[in-house]
Enzyme design. Structure first.
Site, short mmCIF file in Angstrom:
data_model
loop_
_atom_site.label_atom_id
_atom_site.label_comp_id
_atom_site.label_asym_id
_atom_site.label_seq_id
_atom_site.Cartn_x
_atom_site.Cartn_y
_atom_site.Cartn_z
CD GLU A 170 -18.95 3.79 45.00
OE1 GLU A 170 -18.54 2.59 45.45
OE2 GLU A 170 -19.22 4.17 44.13
CE LYS A 199 -17.49 4.71 40.62
NZ LYS A 199 -18.32 3.65 41.25
CB CYS A 259 -15.46 3.26 43.77
SG CYS A 259 -15.48 1.24 43.74
#
Length: 253
Positions: A102, A185, A228
């Site tokens: 990331e 995300k 994540c």
């Protein structure tokens, strides 16, 4: 997720009841040394425990995946060079898919997201990507090495004519250099520990609003992508597996 200031990269199975399976893997860096880790994925139909055990002994047809862990600096050019070096090592090691971490092209910091942000291509793009040096690098290596690349994530800049938004975005390239998936995300990492750390991605980033999948062909089948903190919300993984029948879920962190 961030662990002790280091990076974690993970690709996990969401359930043991799929018609195809793959070995799960989680890799974290320890200390300051970069990590290049490999794992082999096995796809096979569920028949019986005995058949599964016997088939697992053969590794000649297992696709190989590289998890790329490396230190990220404030110098984008250095980060590009390091990513290139690790992608080359993944290719020479016989990997069919490589996963970057990331925010790999610049510091993971709310104050830095805008500075390192790029205008990223859309799904289906396969032409020159001059507007995004980071995407261009990934595309070229995907073509050169004939390899699937899950591009970790970088900051994406989007101007709708009235305002500019930033996203934490992952691009996926197929071996021909085509963008086959683009994930923003969904669950931003905001944390406020009394007497400890306070960090809010939402101070500068906007959340994505969609599920992301791509077809990895015979080697990988349907693959779901998160980033994540997305992994902390099981409903997201559940939708990827139940709605899109994903065999493999990948969460760069």
């Amino acid at each position: 997720m961030r662990l002790g200031g280091r990076l974690q990269l993970s690709a996990l199975l969401a359930s043991s009841t799929f018609s195809t399976i793959a070995s799960a893997f989680v890799v974290t860096t320890t200390g300051k040394a970069p990590v290049l880790s490999f794992t082999k994925l096995t796809r096979r139909r569920f028949l019986s425990q005995r058949n599964m055990s016997s088939s697992s002994s053969s590794s000649s047809n297992k696709p190989k995946v590289a998890l790329l862990q490396f230190a990220v600096s404030s110098n984008k050019q250095e980060n590009h060079q390091r990513a290139s070096e690790y992608l080359k090592r993944a290719s020479t090691s016989g990997c069919q898919l490589a996963v970057l971490p990331e925010i790999w092209n610049g510091p993971y910091a709310t104050a830095a997201f805008e500075e390192y942000a790029e205008v990223l291509p859309c799904v289906g793009a396969e032409d020159s990507m001059d507007a995004s040096p980071s995407a261009q690098l990934l595309q070229q290596h995907a073509i050169d090495y004939q390899m699937w690349i899950v591009g970790g994530s970088i900051s994406e800049k989007v101007n709708d004519g009235t305002s500019t938004k930033l996203y934490n975005t992952c691009l996926v390239f197929d071996p021909k250099g085509k963008v086959v998936a683009k994930h923003r995300k969904v669950h931003l990492f905001d944390i406020d520990v009394p007497g400890g750390i306070t960090f809010r991605e939402s101070d500068t980033l906007s959340p994505g609003e969609s599920l992301t999948v791509f077809d990895g062909g015979e080697d990988f089948g349907m693959v779901g992508i998160g980033i994540c903190y997305d992994i902390r919300f099981p409903e997201y993984s559940q939708l990827l597996t139940q709605k899109y029948n994903c065999n493999l879920l990948i969460f760069p962190g």
